[in-house]
Scaffold this active site. Structure first.
Site, mmCIF file in Angstrom:
data_model
loop_
_atom_site.group_PDB
_atom_site.id
_atom_site.type_symbol
_atom_site.label_atom_id
_atom_site.label_comp_id
_atom_site.label_asym_id
_atom_site.label_seq_id
_atom_site.Cartn_x
_atom_site.Cartn_y
_atom_site.Cartn_z
ATOM 1 N N ARG A 102 0.879 -1.178 0.000
ATOM 2 C CA ARG A 102 0.000 0.000 0.000
ATOM 3 C C ARG A 102 0.911 1.222 0.000
ATOM 4 O O ARG A 102 1.698 1.415 0.922
ATOM 5 C CB ARG A 102 -0.919 0.011 1.219
ATOM 6 C CG ARG A 102 -1.632 1.341 1.387
ATOM 7 C CD ARG A 102 -2.754 1.298 2.388
ATOM 8 N NE ARG A 102 -3.897 0.598 1.852
ATOM 9 C CZ ARG A 102 -5.136 0.701 2.357
ATOM 10 N NH1 ARG A 102 -5.367 1.470 3.402
ATOM 11 N NH2 ARG A 102 -6.138 0.035 1.825
ATOM 12 N N HIS A 129 -7.388 0.690 -6.433
ATOM 13 C CA HIS A 129 -7.587 -0.153 -5.230
ATOM 14 C C HIS A 129 -8.333 -1.422 -5.679
ATOM 15 O O HIS A 129 -9.481 -1.648 -5.339
ATOM 16 C CB HIS A 129 -8.403 0.631 -4.203
ATOM 17 C CG HIS A 129 -8.426 0.016 -2.830
ATOM 18 N ND1 HIS A 129 -7.630 -1.043 -2.461
ATOM 19 C CD2 HIS A 129 -9.156 0.339 -1.722
ATOM 20 C CE1 HIS A 129 -7.868 -1.359 -1.197
ATOM 21 N NE2 HIS A 129 -8.789 -0.539 -0.726
ATOM 22 N N GLN A 132 -10.409 -3.995 -3.423
ATOM 23 C CA GLN A 132 -11.710 -3.554 -2.935
ATOM 24 C C GLN A 132 -12.813 -3.842 -3.957
ATOM 25 O O GLN A 132 -13.914 -4.256 -3.585
ATOM 26 C CB GLN A 132 -11.654 -2.052 -2.612
ATOM 27 C CG GLN A 132 -12.926 -1.519 -1.993
ATOM 28 C CD GLN A 132 -13.151 -1.983 -0.565
ATOM 29 O OE1 GLN A 132 -12.296 -1.813 0.272
ATOM 30 N NE2 GLN A 132 -14.308 -2.580 -0.290
ATOM 31 N N ASP A 220 -17.115 7.285 -1.868
ATOM 32 C CA ASP A 220 -15.891 7.194 -1.061
ATOM 33 C C ASP A 220 -15.603 8.587 -0.517
ATOM 34 O O ASP A 220 -16.255 9.563 -0.923
ATOM 35 C CB ASP A 220 -14.737 6.690 -1.959
ATOM 36 C CG ASP A 220 -13.438 6.413 -1.212
ATOM 37 O OD1 ASP A 220 -13.469 6.305 0.029
ATOM 38 O OD2 ASP A 220 -12.387 6.306 -1.884
ATOM 39 N N CYS A 260 -16.238 1.715 0.621
ATOM 40 C CA CYS A 260 -15.068 0.901 0.994
ATOM 41 C C CYS A 260 -14.675 1.091 2.454
ATOM 42 O O CYS A 260 -14.038 0.222 3.038
ATOM 43 C CB CYS A 260 -13.898 1.210 0.074
ATOM 44 S SG CYS A 260 -13.297 2.905 0.176
ATOM 45 N N ARG A 288 -13.710 -8.490 2.521
ATOM 46 C CA ARG A 288 -12.309 -8.287 2.132
ATOM 47 C C ARG A 288 -11.524 -9.561 2.442
ATOM 48 O O ARG A 288 -10.676 -9.995 1.663
ATOM 49 C CB ARG A 288 -11.695 -7.103 2.900
ATOM 50 C CG ARG A 288 -12.235 -5.729 2.535
ATOM 51 C CD ARG A 288 -11.902 -5.322 1.121
ATOM 52 N NE ARG A 288 -10.479 -5.274 0.868
ATOM 53 C CZ ARG A 288 -9.665 -4.259 1.172
ATOM 54 N NH1 ARG A 288 -10.158 -3.176 1.734
ATOM 55 N NH2 ARG A 288 -8.376 -4.309 0.885
HETATM 56 N N1 NVA Z 1 -9.860 6.704 -1.540
HETATM 57 C C1 NVA Z 1 -9.501 6.307 -0.204
HETATM 58 C C2 NVA Z 1 -9.756 4.842 -0.021
HETATM 59 C C3 NVA Z 1 -9.395 4.311 1.343
HETATM 60 C C4 NVA Z 1 -9.602 2.828 1.467
HETATM 61 C C5 NVA Z 1 -8.051 6.658 0.060
HETATM 62 O O1 NVA Z 1 -7.222 6.428 -0.830
HETATM 63 O O2 NVA Z 1 -7.754 7.179 1.119
HETATM 64 N N1 CP Z 2 -11.236 -0.087 2.460
HETATM 65 C C1 CP Z 2 -9.967 -0.139 2.894
HETATM 66 O O1 CP Z 2 -9.048 -0.383 2.129
HETATM 67 O O2 CP Z 2 -9.819 0.079 4.225
HETATM 68 P P1 CP Z 2 -8.459 0.285 5.011
HETATM 69 O O3 CP Z 2 -7.898 1.640 4.587
HETATM 70 O O4 CP Z 2 -8.846 0.271 6.455
HETATM 71 O O5 CP Z 2 -7.513 -0.805 4.657
#
Ligand code: NVA
Ligand code: CP
Length: 301
Positions: A102, A129, A132, A220, A260, A288
């Site tokens: 990540r 992502h 997800q 989101d 998500c 997930r």
């Molecule tokens: N769009 C959000 C998704 C988090 C799971 C982010 O990147 O922070």
């Molecule tokens: N939806 C998701 O990826 O959650 P986290 O940021 O908690 O991993």
């Protein structure tokens, strides 16, 4: 050896296989039956950004599959002190059987994958992502049957999640209606590439038009990780883009709501929608675990 950096790295048939296995393993888990195809295997999990669901689901998933997961926060590894990604990829490949990452720039996972000799999974970048969307399609189909030909409405930022919904329209054959404020639209090249592969995607600035007759409504946060300083200006730009009961009333009566998570009640979604009868966000979060077990088995067994 395969990587999963975007949904387009697997074929529609492979995606179907993964979700089928995920459903079977979910059933077996609920029945108390063990399924351990990754006995003796180790997954390294590199995080440059915060996470609850992704970290826990991959770690628990590896344990349930008979393997082991190793949490590596970049701040406490040499990667965080500037050791090249290419070197880290080769070092970790010598010791583990798979890696999830990540991070911020998508190019980081691409470079890691290029130098890794074990499967690499994108656990979220600024651009996509994919884990997800695998989960969200799994969740939709668990509740409503095949998503092919159904209408998914995305309301909000043209962010990493929106981009993965775009790629997913190729893999899973749903119709995608995107509503974003001007200046916050998804990458036009990603939309064009998905359309060239047959995806049915439309873009509007009107949330009600996107949601009309939709089978699934999803959104989101307005400011993603790394965009914290833009929060105030984004709250202004996204006025009118909250998914509330009025917006949901334009969708089909049996439409599902997904997010998500983490969510901001009163910003991108109202509390009555996320906590309401059409919302499946808790099942979505649990899934997930199951969807990614299907993915881990596919890539690592
Ligand atoms: N769009 C959000 C998704 C988090 C799971 C982010 O990147 O922070
Ligand atoms: N939806 C998701 O990826 O959650 P986290 O940021 O908690 O991993």
């Amino acid at each position: 050896m395969r990587h999963f950096l975007t949904l387009l790295d697997i074929t529609p048939d492979e995606a179907r296989h993964i979700l089928k296995r995920a459903a079977k393993m979910k059933r077996q888990l609920k029945e108390g039956k063990a399924c351990r195809p990754l006995e003796g295997k180790t997954l390294a999990m590199i995080f440059d950004k915060a996470s609850t669901r992704t970290r826990v689901s991959f770690e628990v998933g590896m344990y349930q599959l008979g393997g082991h997961a190793l949490f590596l926060h970049s701040g406490t590894t040499q990667l965080g002190r500037g050791e090249p990604i290419e070197d880290s990829a080769r070092v970790l490949s010598g010791m583990v059987d798979g890696v999830i990452i990540r991070t911020f720039a998508h190019d980081n996972v691409q470079r890691f994958a290029e130098y890794a000799s074990v499967p690499v999974i994108n656990a979220l970048t600024d651009t996509t992502h994919p884990c997800q969307i695998l989960t969200d399609v799994f969740t939709y189909e668990e509740q409503r049957g095949s998503i092919e030909g159904k209408t998914v409405a995305w309301v909000g930022d043209g962010n990493n999640m929106a981009h993965s919904w775009i790629n997913g329209a190729v893999t899973f054959g749903y119709r995608l209606r995107i509503a974003c404020p001007e200046g916050y639209c998804p990458d036009s090249r990603m939309m064009a590439a998905a359309r060239a592969l047959g995806a049915d995607i439309t873009l509007t600035h009107d949330p009600l038009a996107a949601v009309a007759d939709a089978d699934l409504v999803t959104t989101d946060v307005w400011a993603s990780m790394g965009q914290e300083t833009e929060q105030a200006e984004r709250e202004i730009a996204f006025t009118g883009f909250r998914v509330d009961a009025r917006v949901m009333s334009y969708a089909k009566p049996d439409a599902l709501f997904m997010h998500c998570l983490p969510a901001h009640r009163g910003e991108e979604v109202s509390a009555d929608v996320i906590d309401g009868a059409q919302s499946v966000v808790w099942t979505e979060a649990e899934n997930r675990l199951h969807a990614q077990k299907g993915l881990l088995e596919f890539l690592m067994a």
